[in-house]
Design a protein around this motif. Structure first.
Motif, PDB file in Angstrom:
ATOM      1  N   UNK A  70       0.766  -1.242   0.000  1.00 36.13           N
ATOM      2  CA  UNK A  70       0.000   0.000   0.000  1.00 36.13           C
ATOM      3  C   UNK A  70       0.795   1.289   0.000  1.00 36.13           C
ATOM      4  N   UNK A 110      -5.760  11.744  -3.114  1.00 38.16           N
ATOM      5  CA  UNK A 110      -6.173  11.473  -1.736  1.00 38.16           C
ATOM      6  C   UNK A 110      -7.097  10.277  -1.594  1.00 38.16           C
ATOM      7  N   UNK A 112      -7.541   6.246  -1.953  1.00 38.84           N
ATOM      8  CA  UNK A 112      -6.797   5.010  -2.098  1.00 38.84           C
ATOM      9  C   UNK A 112      -7.650   3.974  -2.793  1.00 38.84           C
ATOM     10  N   UNK A 114      -6.524   0.656  -3.214  1.00 33.82           N
ATOM     11  CA  UNK A 114      -6.263  -0.665  -2.650  1.00 33.82           C
ATOM     12  C   UNK A 114      -6.035  -1.722  -3.720  1.00 33.82           C
TER      13      UNK A 114
ATOM     14  N   UNK B  51     -11.761  -6.104  -2.928  1.00 37.77           N
ATOM     15  CA  UNK B  51     -10.842  -5.851  -1.805  1.00 37.77           C
ATOM     16  C   UNK B  51     -11.535  -5.063  -0.700  1.00 37.77           C
ATOM     17  N   UNK B  52     -12.282  -4.038  -1.120  1.00 39.55           N
ATOM     18  CA  UNK B  52     -12.943  -3.199  -0.115  1.00 39.55           C
ATOM     19  C   UNK B  52     -14.070  -3.966   0.585  1.00 39.55           C
ATOM     20  N   UNK B  85     -11.690   5.018   0.701  1.00 44.08           N
ATOM     21  CA  UNK B  85     -10.552   4.861   1.597  1.00 44.08           C
ATOM     22  C   UNK B  85      -9.507   5.946   1.316  1.00 44.08           C
ATOM     23  N   UNK B  86      -9.055   6.602   2.370  1.00 47.32           N
ATOM     24  CA  UNK B  86      -8.017   7.617   2.211  1.00 47.32           C
ATOM     25  C   UNK B  86      -6.643   7.001   2.425  1.00 47.32           C
ATOM     26  N   UNK B  87      -6.608   5.786   2.970  1.00 39.12           N
ATOM     27  CA  UNK B  87      -5.334   5.157   3.301  1.00 39.12           C
ATOM     28  C   UNK B  87      -5.256   3.747   2.745  1.00 39.12           C
ATOM     29  N   UNK B  88      -4.029   3.248   2.709  1.00 38.03           N
ATOM     30  CA  UNK B  88      -3.816   1.912   2.182  1.00 38.03           C
ATOM     31  C   UNK B  88      -4.324   0.839   3.141  1.00 38.03           C
ATOM     32  N   UNK B  89      -4.337   1.142   4.419  1.00 36.24           N
ATOM     33  CA  UNK B  89      -4.629   0.136   5.428  1.00 36.24           C
ATOM     34  C   UNK B  89      -6.140  -0.122   5.479  1.00 36.24           C
ATOM     35  N   UNK B  90      -6.576  -1.190   4.803  1.00 38.40           N
ATOM     36  CA  UNK B  90      -8.016  -1.473   4.726  1.00 38.40           C
ATOM     37  C   UNK B  90      -8.597  -1.912   6.062  1.00 38.40           C
ATOM     38  N   UNK B  91      -7.735  -2.232   7.035  1.00 35.82           N
ATOM     39  CA  UNK B  91      -8.254  -2.547   8.370  1.00 35.82           C
ATOM     40  C   UNK B  91      -8.962  -1.357   8.995  1.00 35.82           C
ATOM     41  N   UNK B  92      -8.710  -0.168   8.437  1.00 37.31           N
ATOM     42  CA  UNK B  92      -9.358   1.021   9.003  1.00 37.31           C
ATOM     43  C   UNK B  92     -10.467   1.569   8.106  1.00 37.31           C
TER      44      UNK B  92
END
Lengths: 285, 259
Positions: A70, A110, A112, A114, B51-52, B85-92
């Motif tokens: 990521x 901004x 992601x 994934x 994935x999401x 998602x704003x971040x790579x970490x899909x756990x969040x």
């Protein structure tokens, strides 16, 4: 900083496997001989809790490879400092033998996405990715490996072949290459190109790890699903690759439809047999 | 073939194709047969959605079971549009999924669904929260009786409290693996305390004033403030339960909460 774990490099003559939750307990109790365990770094970005505790426990028995999915090395967005800080924290905690990421982008503006998305391979992108790889290596205080991805589409504006791109990235930044033989084969089949030409364009000295995985044939092309046994054609390319490179730490990636641990270990043993026939490493990584 | 655009614009075009299916603009920059490229962009689009949805399904297994696969996938897709998602970490990624469900028209016939989701997110967060040792009980025992009402506590990072007007704990328990989905009771406004002990999720149903007490302690209020001004009650038992579960991590006396 004092090391908390035994310092052990992966045995290049033996394969490792991806570490997934269903196998935590079986691995800790049966401890099959494996070169290393690889995890998706982001799955361990938590502040604490049982997954991290398992990883620390298994790290006492195996070298660990942190494989990021990521960081979005090729995005035109700024590098995510929080992401990098969490990766650095995890690396301090786990003391990994290898740290890797992908030659791809995963988000823009901004948002992601994934997913490991393909890049146009140009001088502009090479300079951009090179600058970011250097920043990541500075931040982590170590060399990283950069992996070739499955690219379902290619850009007409690309001017550099992928093998040359990765070798030049390694030359400029000192990073290594994580050579995914399965991705190389899928790309060749999906685009009607020659996987051997790509693999032979990679500078042998910079290859720090090899990935093997299974895919899925669909009407739209072969999909890099990581949900099946390694294809026969990929085993053949792997044998050809290690005959050229000598033994390199090799990973069996199987992270969807996860099979029983002994199925994974059997795939690793098959890779071991090929690595054992590869002779000595041709050039130091 | 068009001139190569700057990386940022090319990626913006690509994102529009794989997120919204508007692929014409990016197709002009892709090599090979356009029809093949269009279908290949579809592979990315489906992978991104999968994935999401997969990350949400891992964090909200009970919600997924309650609504069924097709409903869940569609809710995941619309949530991804509303809160990309704003971040790579899909756990969040699922942080505001409970709030999304509370306003989701198709879930209107299940008014308790969003609270079940809140409980699942609390459990999810609890399992990822920092590890921390319990406080020094010898030091706590040395605090003289007169000073006790002024004590403030820092609670364990894994502690979560979910207060619902619905029997969410009964619904949640009935939908664990091996259960047939029938709740043991249909009445209740459940206040659920969730925490992690020895690496495992633990939970308990609290009485309303116990829940208010824990909530007040978590805000950094003193024991006396948290106990409330109404009729005296045995808050010491609740405090003892928190201590016994390792959920009191530090204490301070006086004006400020422990760091």
């Amino acid at each position: 900083m004092t090391a908390r774990f035994p310092e052990r490099a992966p045995d290049p003559a033996k394969a490792g496997i991806g570490l997934r939750t269903p196998h935590f307990e079986a691995l800790a109790t049966t401890r099959p001989p494996l070169s290393f365990l690889e995890v998706h770094s982001e799955n361990y970005f938590a502040d604490g809790g049982p997954s991290l505790a398992w990883l620390e426990r298994l790290r006492a028995d195996y070298p660990v490879s942190l494989h990021g999915v990521g960081l979005s090395l090729g995005s035109a967005d700024p590098l995510d400092d929080e992401h990098l800080a969490r990766l650095a924290r995890l690396a301090r905690r786990i003391e990994p033998a290898l740290v890797s990421e992908h030659l791809c982008w995963s988000g823009i503006g901004g948002r992601h996405l994934n997913e490991l998305l393909p890049l146009p391979l140009t001088e502009e992108v090479l300079a951009h990715v090179g600058e970011r790889v250097a920043r990541v290596q500075d931040r982590l205080g170590r060399r990283i490996l950069v992996e070739n991805v499955t690219a379902y589409v290619r850009f007409s504006g690309s001017t550099i072949a992928e093998g040359e791109f990765l070798s030049e990235l390694a030359r400029r930044t000192g990073c290594g290459v994580l050579l995914d033989v399965n991705n190389a084969w899928i790309n060749a089949v999906n685009h009607g190109t020659d996987a051997r030409a790509f693999l032979e364009a990679i500078d042998p000295a910079c290859v720090g790890e090899i990935h093997l995985a299974g895919g899925e044939a669909t009407p739209d092309g072969i999909v890099d699903s990581h949900g099946a046994a390694v294809f026969p054609e990929v085993w053949e390319l792997f044998a050809r690759t290690v005959a050229r490179l000598g033994p390199v730490p090799t990973l069996i990636e199987w992270d969807t439809d996860i099979p029983a641990l002994d199925v994974l270990v059997a795939e690793a043993r098959r890779a071991d047999a090929i690595l054992a026939g590869a002779g000595a490493r041709r050039e130091a990584a | 073939m068009s001139a190569a655009p700057a990386l940022a614009s090319l990626q913006a075009l690509f994102a529009r194709a794989v997120v919204a299916g508007e692929d014409e603009a990016v197709l002009a920059h892709l090599a090979g047969d356009p029809e093949t490229a269009r279908r290949r962009l579809g592979l990315y689009r489906r992978a991104i959605l999968a994935n999401q949805a997969g990350a949400l399904r891992a964090a909200f297994p009970v919600v997924a079971r309650l609504v069924g696969e097709g409903f869940f996938d569609e809710a995941a897709r619309r949530y991804g549009e509303a809160s990309p998602p704003a971040r790579a970490d899909l756990n969040r990624h699922g942080e505001s999924f409970p709030a999304f469900l509370s306003g989701y028209p198709h879930a209107a016939s299940m008014p308790w669904l969003a609270d079940v989701a809140r409980l699942e997110w609390a459990a999810h967060e609890s399992l990822m929260a920092a590890d921390e040792a319990p406080l020094d009980f010898d030091a706590l025992a040395r605090v003289e009786a007169a000073g006790q009402p002024c004590l403030r506590f820092r609670l364990h990072p894994s502690l979560r409290l979910v207060r619902s007007a619905w029997p969410v704990l009964a619904i949640w328990e009935a939908n664990q693996p091996g259960r047939d989905g029938t709740p043991d009771r249909e009445e209740g406004a459940d206040d659920v305390l969730a925490w992690r002990e020895a690496g495992r999720l633990r939970y308990a149903l609290l009485a309303p004033r116990e829940a208010a007490f824990v909530e007040a302690l978590a805000r950094g209020e003193t024991l006396a403030e948290a106990a409330g001004e109404g009729e005296p009650w045995d808050f010491g038992t609740m405090l003892g339960r928190l201590a016994g579960a390792g959920l009191l991590c530090a204490f301070s006396r006086g004006a400020a909460a422990p760091p």
